[in-house]
Motif scaffolding. Sequence first.
Motif, PDB file in Angstrom:
ATOM      1  N   SER A  15     -14.123  75.054 -60.735  1.00  0.00           N
ATOM      2  CA  SER A  15     -13.594  76.296 -61.571  1.00  0.00           C
ATOM      3  C   SER A  15     -14.335  75.901 -62.977  1.00  0.00           C
ATOM      4  CB  SER A  15     -12.063  75.865 -62.235  1.00  0.00           C
ATOM      5  OG  SER A  15     -11.319  76.020 -60.912  1.00  0.00           O
ATOM      6  N   ILE A  16     -15.078  77.189 -63.379  1.00  0.00           N
ATOM      7  CA  ILE A  16     -15.907  76.996 -64.386  1.00  0.00           C
ATOM      8  C   ILE A  16     -14.816  77.870 -65.683  1.00  0.00           C
ATOM      9  CG2 ILE A  16     -17.872  78.104 -65.712  1.00  0.00           C
ATOM     10  CD1 ILE A  16     -19.196  78.084 -63.209  1.00  0.00           C
ATOM     11  N   ILE A  17     -14.894  77.203 -66.759  1.00  0.00           N
ATOM     12  CA  ILE A  17     -13.860  77.574 -67.860  1.00  0.00           C
ATOM     13  C   ILE A  17     -14.808  78.123 -69.067  1.00  0.00           C
ATOM     14  CG2 ILE A  17     -11.998  76.965 -69.483  1.00  0.00           C
ATOM     15  CD1 ILE A  17     -11.211  74.937 -67.052  1.00  0.00           C
ATOM     16  N   ILE A  18     -14.625  79.270 -69.667  1.00  0.00           N
ATOM     17  CA  ILE A  18     -15.379  79.719 -70.613  1.00  0.00           C
ATOM     18  C   ILE A  18     -14.598  80.240 -71.599  1.00  0.00           C
ATOM     19  CG2 ILE A  18     -17.340  81.343 -71.308  1.00  0.00           C
ATOM     20  CD1 ILE A  18     -17.576  81.861 -68.035  1.00  0.00           C
ATOM     21  N   PRO A  19     -14.727  79.507 -72.730  1.00  0.00           N
ATOM     22  CA  PRO A  19     -13.875  79.996 -73.906  1.00  0.00           C
ATOM     23  C   PRO A  19     -14.832  80.860 -74.872  1.00  0.00           C
ATOM     24  CG  PRO A  19     -14.749  77.774 -74.476  1.00  0.00           C
ATOM     25  CD  PRO A  19     -15.316  78.283 -73.015  1.00  0.00           C
ATOM     26  N   VAL A  20     -14.120  82.079 -74.961  1.00  0.00           N
ATOM     27  CA  VAL A  20     -15.004  82.956 -75.778  1.00  0.00           C
ATOM     28  C   VAL A  20     -14.331  83.546 -77.059  1.00  0.00           C
ATOM     29  CG1 VAL A  20     -15.969  83.957 -73.723  1.00  0.00           C
ATOM     30  CG2 VAL A  20     -14.067  85.121 -74.651  1.00  0.00           C
ATOM     31  N   LEU A  21     -15.159  83.971 -78.016  1.00  0.00           N
ATOM     32  CA  LEU A  21     -14.567  84.527 -79.129  1.00  0.00           C
ATOM     33  C   LEU A  21     -15.577  85.554 -79.799  1.00  0.00           C
ATOM     34  CD1 LEU A  21     -12.388  85.024 -81.407  1.00  0.00           C
ATOM     35  CD2 LEU A  21     -13.704  83.547 -82.729  1.00  0.00           C
ATOM     36  N   ASP A  22     -15.497  87.210 -79.566  1.00  0.00           N
ATOM     37  CA  ASP A  22     -16.393  87.977 -79.921  1.00  0.00           C
ATOM     38  C   ASP A  22     -17.694  87.647 -79.220  1.00  0.00           C
ATOM     39  OD1 ASP A  22     -14.714  89.238 -81.406  1.00  0.00           O
ATOM     40  OD2 ASP A  22     -14.927  88.221 -83.188  1.00  0.00           O
ATOM     41  N   GLU A  23     -17.900  87.520 -78.004  1.00  0.00           N
ATOM     42  CA  GLU A  23     -19.131  87.065 -77.241  1.00  0.00           C
ATOM     43  C   GLU A  23     -19.454  88.386 -76.253  1.00  0.00           C
ATOM     44  OE1 GLU A  23     -21.340  85.146 -77.961  1.00  0.00           O
ATOM     45  OE2 GLU A  23     -20.448  83.150 -78.744  1.00  0.00           O
ATOM     46  N   ALA A  24     -19.049  89.464 -76.449  1.00  0.00           N
ATOM     47  CA  ALA A  24     -19.149  90.271 -75.396  1.00  0.00           C
ATOM     48  C   ALA A  24     -20.606  90.546 -74.922  1.00  0.00           C
ATOM     49  CB  ALA A  24     -18.541  91.779 -75.874  1.00  0.00           C
ATOM     50  N   ASP A  25     -21.513  90.873 -75.595  1.00  0.00           N
ATOM     51  CA  ASP A  25     -22.806  91.118 -75.233  1.00  0.00           C
ATOM     52  C   ASP A  25     -23.334  89.860 -74.292  1.00  0.00           C
ATOM     53  OD1 ASP A  25     -22.805  93.595 -75.985  1.00  0.00           O
ATOM     54  OD2 ASP A  25     -23.670  93.161 -78.019  1.00  0.00           O
ATOM     55  N   THR A  26     -23.362  88.650 -74.966  1.00  0.00           N
ATOM     56  CA  THR A  26     -23.770  87.494 -74.647  1.00  0.00           C
ATOM     57  C   THR A  26     -23.042  87.196 -73.168  1.00  0.00           C
ATOM     58  OG1 THR A  26     -24.327  86.474 -76.698  1.00  0.00           O
ATOM     59  CG2 THR A  26     -24.100  84.912 -74.840  1.00  0.00           C
ATOM     60  N   LEU A  27     -21.562  87.242 -73.287  1.00  0.00           N
ATOM     61  CA  LEU A  27     -20.825  86.900 -71.966  1.00  0.00           C
ATOM     62  C   LEU A  27     -21.229  87.672 -71.041  1.00  0.00           C
ATOM     63  CD1 LEU A  27     -18.384  85.520 -71.064  1.00  0.00           C
ATOM     64  CD2 LEU A  27     -16.921  87.361 -71.914  1.00  0.00           C
ATOM     65  N   GLU A  28     -21.488  88.932 -71.032  1.00  0.00           N
ATOM     66  CA  GLU A  28     -21.719  89.848 -69.708  1.00  0.00           C
ATOM     67  C   GLU A  28     -22.870  89.384 -69.006  1.00  0.00           C
ATOM     68  OE1 GLU A  28     -20.886  94.456 -69.123  1.00  0.00           O
ATOM     69  OE2 GLU A  28     -21.442  93.771 -70.798  1.00  0.00           O
ATOM     70  N   ALA A  29     -24.093  88.853 -69.662  1.00  0.00           N
ATOM     71  CA  ALA A  29     -25.174  88.495 -69.198  1.00  0.00           C
ATOM     72  C   ALA A  29     -24.767  86.917 -68.520  1.00  0.00           C
ATOM     73  CB  ALA A  29     -26.186  88.001 -70.320  1.00  0.00           C
ATOM     74  N   LEU A  30     -23.980  86.411 -68.950  1.00  0.00           N
ATOM     75  CA  LEU A  30     -23.562  85.064 -68.386  1.00  0.00           C
ATOM     76  C   LEU A  30     -22.846  85.239 -66.985  1.00  0.00           C
ATOM     77  CD1 LEU A  30     -23.351  81.981 -68.150  1.00  0.00           C
ATOM     78  CD2 LEU A  30     -21.217  81.979 -69.789  1.00  0.00           C
ATOM     79  N   LEU A  31     -21.965  85.984 -67.246  1.00  0.00           N
ATOM     80  CA  LEU A  31     -21.088  86.442 -65.791  1.00  0.00           C
ATOM     81  C   LEU A  31     -21.912  86.980 -64.978  1.00  0.00           C
ATOM     82  CD1 LEU A  31     -17.671  87.485 -67.682  1.00  0.00           C
ATOM     83  CD2 LEU A  31     -18.475  85.287 -66.941  1.00  0.00           C
ATOM     84  N   ASP A  32     -22.833  87.946 -65.254  1.00  0.00           N
ATOM     85  CA  ASP A  32     -23.689  88.524 -64.145  1.00  0.00           C
ATOM     86  C   ASP A  32     -24.449  87.332 -63.432  1.00  0.00           C
ATOM     87  OD1 ASP A  32     -23.248  91.139 -64.417  1.00  0.00           O
ATOM     88  OD2 ASP A  32     -24.812  91.508 -65.897  1.00  0.00           O
ATOM     89  N   ASP A  33     -24.932  86.474 -64.330  1.00  0.00           N
ATOM     90  CA  ASP A  33     -25.682  85.202 -63.702  1.00  0.00           C
ATOM     91  C   ASP A  33     -24.869  84.511 -62.747  1.00  0.00           C
ATOM     92  OD1 ASP A  33     -28.375  83.835 -63.961  1.00  0.00           O
ATOM     93  OD2 ASP A  33     -27.028  81.868 -64.422  1.00  0.00           O
ATOM     94  N   LEU A  34     -23.472  84.526 -63.208  1.00  0.00           N
ATOM     95  CA  LEU A  34     -22.488  83.550 -62.298  1.00  0.00           C
ATOM     96  C   LEU A  34     -22.080  84.145 -61.023  1.00  0.00           C
ATOM     97  CD1 LEU A  34     -20.478  81.835 -65.280  1.00  0.00           C
ATOM     98  CD2 LEU A  34     -22.297  80.796 -63.692  1.00  0.00           C
ATOM     99  N   GLN A  35     -22.267  85.311 -60.944  1.00  0.00           N
ATOM    100  CA  GLN A  35     -21.643  86.169 -59.631  1.00  0.00           C
ATOM    101  C   GLN A  35     -22.072  85.291 -58.431  1.00  0.00           C
ATOM    102  OE1 GLN A  35     -19.200  88.222 -60.135  1.00  0.00           O
ATOM    103  NE2 GLN A  35     -19.550  87.382 -61.968  1.00  0.00           N
ATOM    104  N   GLY A  36     -23.262  84.770 -58.296  1.00  0.00           N
ATOM    105  CA  GLY A  36     -23.705  84.191 -56.935  1.00  0.00           C
ATOM    106  C   GLY A  36     -22.707  83.178 -56.606  1.00  0.00           C
ATOM    107  N   LEU A  37     -22.370  82.115 -57.727  1.00  0.00           N
ATOM    108  CA  LEU A  37     -21.475  81.024 -57.304  1.00  0.00           C
ATOM    109  C   LEU A  37     -20.064  81.549 -57.280  1.00  0.00           C
ATOM    110  CD1 LEU A  37     -22.559  78.826 -60.397  1.00  0.00           C
ATOM    111  CD2 LEU A  37     -23.154  78.520 -58.020  1.00  0.00           C
ATOM    112  N   ARG A  38     -19.821  82.755 -57.755  1.00  0.00           N
ATOM    113  CA  ARG A  38     -18.317  83.146 -57.589  1.00  0.00           C
ATOM    114  C   ARG A  38     -18.080  83.436 -56.145  1.00  0.00           C
ATOM    115  NH1 ARG A  38     -15.564  88.680 -59.887  1.00  0.00           N
ATOM    116  NH2 ARG A  38     -13.372  88.115 -59.510  1.00  0.00           N
TER     117      ARG A  38
END
Length: 237
Positions: A15-38
């Motif tokens: 399980s990958i746990i990602i704490p965020v606070l006002d990280e919309a642009d950065t977060l979207e790029a990260l999550l796109d990168d993680l879709q293969g693992l998902r």
Amino acid sequence: MSRDASPKSRAGRLSIIIPVLDEADTLEALLDDLQGLRHQGVELIVVDGGSRDGSGERAAPLVDRVLAAARGRAVQMNAGARVARGERLLFLHADTLLPPGADRLIAGALAGRHCWGRFDIQLAGRHPLLPVIATAMNLRSRLTGIATGDQALFMTREAFAAAGGFPEQPLMEDIEMSRRLKRRSSPACLRQRVVSSGRRWERQGAWATIRLMWRLRWRYWRGESPEHLAREYRHVR
């Protein structure tokens, strides 16, 4: 579909746990990168600490679960761990990309005598000191057995529970968690690198940031309260 998982289905899961606070642009790029693992069965959990930029809403289609929690990285990571279905937990910053095959690397690292670990780090950016800073971070971590959140801390669920979770303090929660985990095993220091943003050093100045962080860590080791140190850290930022 039920969110509960049987012990058999949980065994070996990450399980990958990602704490965020006002990280919309950065977060979207990260999550796109993680879709293969998902797609391979890795669980993705985003824990939002009260973002005003729609971070949680933009993350929702790309993760298994979005949680709302009180602001504070330790509080948010603990909230994510409570609902995580995996027996291995990875705590990942929103501006940090994992190396290829991270799930297999973590599984291998935790299969032996280590119950926790971290990756080496590479800092992305243009400042010429960033490679030097990253090298120093990796070396210091190997020598001390202490890891920082930038290096993508991972651990077994059992080790997380035995440590009592992350201490819910406003600064140095990663340092304190490393101290607790070291009582159970030394860290697995993986040489494969996560790539993390060097924006903190570029924005505040590399030498100024180095001096600040070393000063804060030294005072923390000497017993100064994380609450007091956090007030100074926020003031400087």
